[in-house]
Design an enzyme around this catalytic site. Structure first.
Site, mmCIF file in Angstrom:
data_model
loop_
_atom_site.group_PDB
_atom_site.id
_atom_site.type_symbol
_atom_site.label_atom_id
_atom_site.label_comp_id
_atom_site.label_asym_id
_atom_site.label_seq_id
_atom_site.Cartn_x
_atom_site.Cartn_y
_atom_site.Cartn_z
ATOM 1 N N ASP A 1 6.476 -3.056 0.760
ATOM 2 C CA ASP A 1 5.564 -2.040 0.099
ATOM 3 C C ASP A 1 4.633 -3.005 -0.769
ATOM 4 O O ASP A 1 4.660 -3.755 -1.397
ATOM 5 C CB ASP A 1 6.515 -1.311 -0.849
ATOM 6 C CG ASP A 1 5.668 -0.201 -1.476
ATOM 7 O OD1 ASP A 1 4.539 -0.203 -1.299
ATOM 8 O OD2 ASP A 1 6.430 0.675 -1.984
ATOM 9 N N GLU B 1 4.334 0.479 4.312
ATOM 10 C CA GLU B 1 4.208 1.787 3.947
ATOM 11 C C GLU B 1 2.732 2.254 4.498
ATOM 12 O O GLU B 1 2.635 3.368 4.885
ATOM 13 C CB GLU B 1 4.073 1.888 2.217
ATOM 14 C CG GLU B 1 3.870 3.363 1.708
ATOM 15 C CD GLU B 1 4.047 3.545 0.499
ATOM 16 O OE1 GLU B 1 4.230 2.546 -0.425
ATOM 17 O OE2 GLU B 1 3.879 4.740 -0.021
ATOM 18 N N ASP C 1 -3.995 -1.530 -2.197
ATOM 19 C CA ASP C 1 -2.548 -1.294 -1.131
ATOM 20 C C ASP C 1 -2.983 -1.824 0.124
ATOM 21 O O ASP C 1 -2.251 -2.720 0.702
ATOM 22 C CB ASP C 1 -2.246 0.101 -1.374
ATOM 23 C CG ASP C 1 -1.630 0.721 -2.318
ATOM 24 O OD1 ASP C 1 -0.488 0.927 -2.315
ATOM 25 O OD2 ASP C 1 -2.137 1.262 -3.394
ATOM 26 N N ASP D 1 10.821 1.214 -0.754
ATOM 27 C CA ASP D 1 11.006 1.444 -2.035
ATOM 28 C C ASP D 1 12.304 0.829 -2.655
ATOM 29 O O ASP D 1 12.544 0.758 -3.757
ATOM 30 C CB ASP D 1 10.970 2.707 -2.612
ATOM 31 C CG ASP D 1 9.396 3.284 -2.314
ATOM 32 O OD1 ASP D 1 8.730 2.529 -2.376
ATOM 33 O OD2 ASP D 1 9.575 4.655 -2.061
ATOM 34 N N ILE E 1 1.936 -2.386 -2.462
ATOM 35 C CA ILE E 1 1.948 -2.144 -3.990
ATOM 36 C C ILE E 1 3.158 -1.126 -4.212
ATOM 37 O O ILE E 1 2.739 0.265 -3.881
ATOM 38 C CB ILE E 1 0.769 -1.594 -4.540
ATOM 39 C CG1 ILE E 1 -0.262 -2.846 -4.312
ATOM 40 C CG2 ILE E 1 0.724 -1.270 -6.085
ATOM 41 C CD1 ILE E 1 -1.566 -2.832 -5.397
ATOM 42 N N ASP E 2 4.307 -1.305 -4.796
ATOM 43 C CA ASP E 2 5.136 -0.260 -5.036
ATOM 44 C C ASP E 2 4.813 -0.030 -6.490
ATOM 45 O O ASP E 2 4.644 -0.918 -7.238
ATOM 46 C CB ASP E 2 6.555 -0.980 -4.987
ATOM 47 C CG ASP E 2 7.717 -0.120 -5.229
ATOM 48 O OD1 ASP E 2 7.551 1.247 -4.974
ATOM 49 O OD2 ASP E 2 8.784 -0.582 -5.972
ATOM 50 N N HIS F 1 9.711 11.597 -9.786
ATOM 51 C CA HIS F 1 10.378 10.706 -8.874
ATOM 52 C C HIS F 1 11.948 10.688 -9.287
ATOM 53 O O HIS F 1 12.653 10.024 -8.501
ATOM 54 C CB HIS F 1 9.793 9.316 -9.026
ATOM 55 C CG HIS F 1 8.473 9.141 -8.218
ATOM 56 N ND1 HIS F 1 7.669 8.189 -8.289
ATOM 57 C CD2 HIS F 1 7.425 10.351 -7.843
ATOM 58 C CE1 HIS F 1 6.547 8.210 -7.956
ATOM 59 N NE2 HIS F 1 6.331 9.511 -7.429
ATOM 60 N N ARG G 1 18.104 6.975 -10.357
ATOM 61 C CA ARG G 1 17.022 7.668 -9.381
ATOM 62 C C ARG G 1 17.751 8.936 -9.011
ATOM 63 O O ARG G 1 18.417 9.065 -8.059
ATOM 64 C CB ARG G 1 16.808 6.941 -8.425
ATOM 65 C CG ARG G 1 15.277 7.296 -7.943
ATOM 66 C CD ARG G 1 14.639 6.062 -7.033
ATOM 67 N NE ARG G 1 13.400 6.368 -6.759
ATOM 68 C CZ ARG G 1 12.141 6.141 -7.144
ATOM 69 N NH1 ARG G 1 12.163 5.432 -8.215
ATOM 70 N NH2 ARG G 1 10.943 6.295 -6.678
ATOM 71 N N LYS H 1 12.223 -2.447 -11.869
ATOM 72 C CA LYS H 1 13.386 -1.733 -12.526
ATOM 73 C C LYS H 1 14.673 -2.669 -12.215
ATOM 74 O O LYS H 1 15.539 -2.938 -12.680
ATOM 75 C CB LYS H 1 13.634 -0.369 -12.177
ATOM 76 C CG LYS H 1 12.664 0.515 -12.788
ATOM 77 C CD LYS H 1 12.960 1.944 -12.747
ATOM 78 C CE LYS H 1 12.343 2.635 -11.595
ATOM 79 N NZ LYS H 1 11.051 2.449 -11.351
ATOM 80 N N THR I 1 2.177 2.412 -7.300
ATOM 81 C CA THR I 1 0.765 2.635 -7.080
ATOM 82 C C THR I 1 0.322 3.234 -8.320
ATOM 83 O O THR I 1 -0.687 2.790 -8.756
ATOM 84 C CB THR I 1 0.199 3.321 -5.732
ATOM 85 O OG1 THR I 1 0.604 2.538 -4.694
ATOM 86 C CG2 THR I 1 -1.218 3.425 -5.642
ATOM 87 N N SER J 1 7.784 1.133 -10.424
ATOM 88 C CA SER J 1 8.121 0.312 -9.285
ATOM 89 C C SER J 1 9.590 -0.263 -9.286
ATOM 90 O O SER J 1 10.386 0.006 -10.011
ATOM 91 C CB SER J 1 7.149 -0.829 -9.318
ATOM 92 O OG SER J 1 7.543 -2.051 -10.358
HETATM 93 P P1 AMP Z 1 8.667 4.685 -9.035
HETATM 94 O O1 AMP Z 1 7.456 3.792 -9.560
HETATM 95 O O2 AMP Z 1 10.138 4.091 -9.394
HETATM 96 O O3 AMP Z 1 8.478 5.980 -9.702
HETATM 97 O O4 AMP Z 1 8.657 4.765 -7.508
HETATM 98 C C1 AMP Z 1 7.385 4.928 -6.764
HETATM 99 C C2 AMP Z 1 7.830 5.198 -5.487
HETATM 100 O O5 AMP Z 1 8.561 6.548 -5.503
HETATM 101 C C3 AMP Z 1 6.621 5.312 -4.377
HETATM 102 O O6 AMP Z 1 6.442 4.164 -3.745
HETATM 103 C C4 AMP Z 1 6.989 6.560 -3.566
HETATM 104 O O7 AMP Z 1 7.250 6.146 -2.414
HETATM 105 C C5 AMP Z 1 8.360 6.958 -4.274
HETATM 106 N N1 AMP Z 1 8.216 8.579 -4.482
HETATM 107 C C6 AMP Z 1 7.284 9.262 -4.225
HETATM 108 N N2 AMP Z 1 7.399 10.826 -4.212
HETATM 109 C C7 AMP Z 1 9.034 10.714 -4.911
HETATM 110 C C8 AMP Z 1 9.942 11.611 -5.016
HETATM 111 N N3 AMP Z 1 9.698 13.090 -4.949
HETATM 112 N N4 AMP Z 1 11.065 11.189 -5.442
HETATM 113 C C9 AMP Z 1 11.488 10.107 -5.270
HETATM 114 N N5 AMP Z 1 10.507 8.794 -5.138
HETATM 115 C C10 AMP Z 1 9.263 9.237 -4.830
HETATM 116 MG MG MG Z 2 6.558 2.380 -3.218
#
Ligand code: AMP
Ligand code: MG
Length: 330
Positions: free
Chosen positions: A124, A72, A49, A267, A126-127, A213, A254, A240, A129, A237
């Protein structure tokens, strides 16, 4: 009259994104799951990252001087951890010998802009992580934001599978640029476009792998209300958004797990630009367009729905019904 800065063309950023993505994969080969550190907010962060953010922000500062960036990571944690700082700097210098332990944290801190109106980068490095560490999807996600809207977006997804034996894709698109994808090493681009299946039975809803998330339970209720039969496509990430933009999936939901949660602009900025350029549609769960001009978070939006357009309002209605009143996002 005040002149607006000129955004780059999508192709201009391919070399920088490829070299940063290659570095992420090299770091993963050497460190694997061992490259897991924890930030002050308890979320995971990796050497990759930090290295990726420093490399990309330095490349952007040199190519487009004067454009601020909302990114980020920051240099703060590394200033207090000399060992980690030196390890990140050593990986960066494999790609850019001018990055060293003396200037690394300053390059990272160039991502500290507060956003708002005007032109800026949203990055971001590394979206996803958690996906990166698990061997799943992740994206180097970059957008040029202008007056609250993602004007242009890039996503480099080193592990995106686009057919048998065909791994690694870069996606880009935005205002004036139809969405395109590149294979990892090839400069020839393909146009991509959202595609609806003939029947609801083939309609694929995608969502985060991480149940913290998004609510998997409520998205299952949405899928059932829409009459979908395929299991959800779970992917880490902003890949999607790319899945929708190239016709691999058709809805992206989401659903916030807690009431006060606000999504971060990095994000969603790149994914939104690309999906819209591919003919798709992105709103929050109230049907409002995402406002990227409110600071570092999407503070006026709640949750996210991405679609090909066709089932957007039906999905919004189903999401509303699937959410208990006390958890709704008004
Ligand atoms: P994903 O890979 O789609 O699950 O999204 C990853 C991103 O979700 C990360 O970069 C975080 O910034 C974000 N994230 C962290 N905590 C939460 C949460 N509680 N609700 C939604 N997104 C989140
Ligand atoms: Mg991210």
């Amino acid at each position: 009259m005040h002149e607006r800065p000129e955004p780059p063309a999508p192709d201009d950023l391919l070399p920088l994104l490829r070299s940063a993505g290659d570095l992420c994969e090299r770091i993963y080969e050497r460190m694997g799951m061992g490259d897991r550190h924890t930030k002050a907010d308890h979320s995971p962060v990796t050497i990759a990252d930090y290295a990726c953010q420093a490399l990309i922000l330095k490349g952007l500062a040199q190519g487009w001087p004067g454009i601020p960036a909302v990114a980020e990571e920051s240099g703060r944690a590394l200033r207090g951890n000399r060992d980690l700082l030196e390890r990140v700097a050593a990986f960066c210098s494999e790609v850019d010998p001018d990055i060293d332990a003396g200037n690394l944290a300053d390059w990272l801190d160039r991502g500290g802009h507060n956003g708002g109106e005007g032109d800026f980068w949203a990055l971001d490095p590394i979206d996803g992580t958690k996906g990166y560490l698990r061997g799943g999807q992740y994206a180097l996600a970059l957008a040029w934001v202008r007056d609250g809207h993602p004007w242009l977006g890039w996503m480099a997804c080193p592990r995106y599978e686009a057919g048998k034996g065909c791994v690694g894709r870069i996606f880009a698109g935005g205002r004036g640029f139809p969405a395109r994808e590149w294979s990892w090493r090839d400069d020839d681009a393909l146009l991509i476009r959202v595609a609806d299946p003939d029947s609801l039975l083939q309609l694929s809803l995608c969502e985060s792998v991480e149940g913290s998330h998004t609510s998997h339970e409520r998205s299952a209720a949405v899928a059932s209300a829409l009459g979908l039969e395929l299991p959800p496509l779970r992917m880490d990430s902003q890949a999607k958004y790319a899945a929708l933009a190239r016709g691999d999936a058709h809805l992206y939901l989401r659903l916030p797990q807690r009431r006060g949660f606000r999504e971060c602009i990095w994000d969603h900025a790149a994914g939104t630009a690309i999906l819209e350029a591919a003919g798709g549609c992105v709103t929050d769960l109230n049907g409002r367009i995402l406002d990227f001009g409110k600071g570092r978070t999407l503070s006026s939006n709640r949750g996210v729905l991405g679609s090909t357009g066709r089932h957007h309002s039906a999905a919004l209605e189903a999401a509303w019904k699937a959410t208990p009143e006390e958890a709704r996002w008004t």
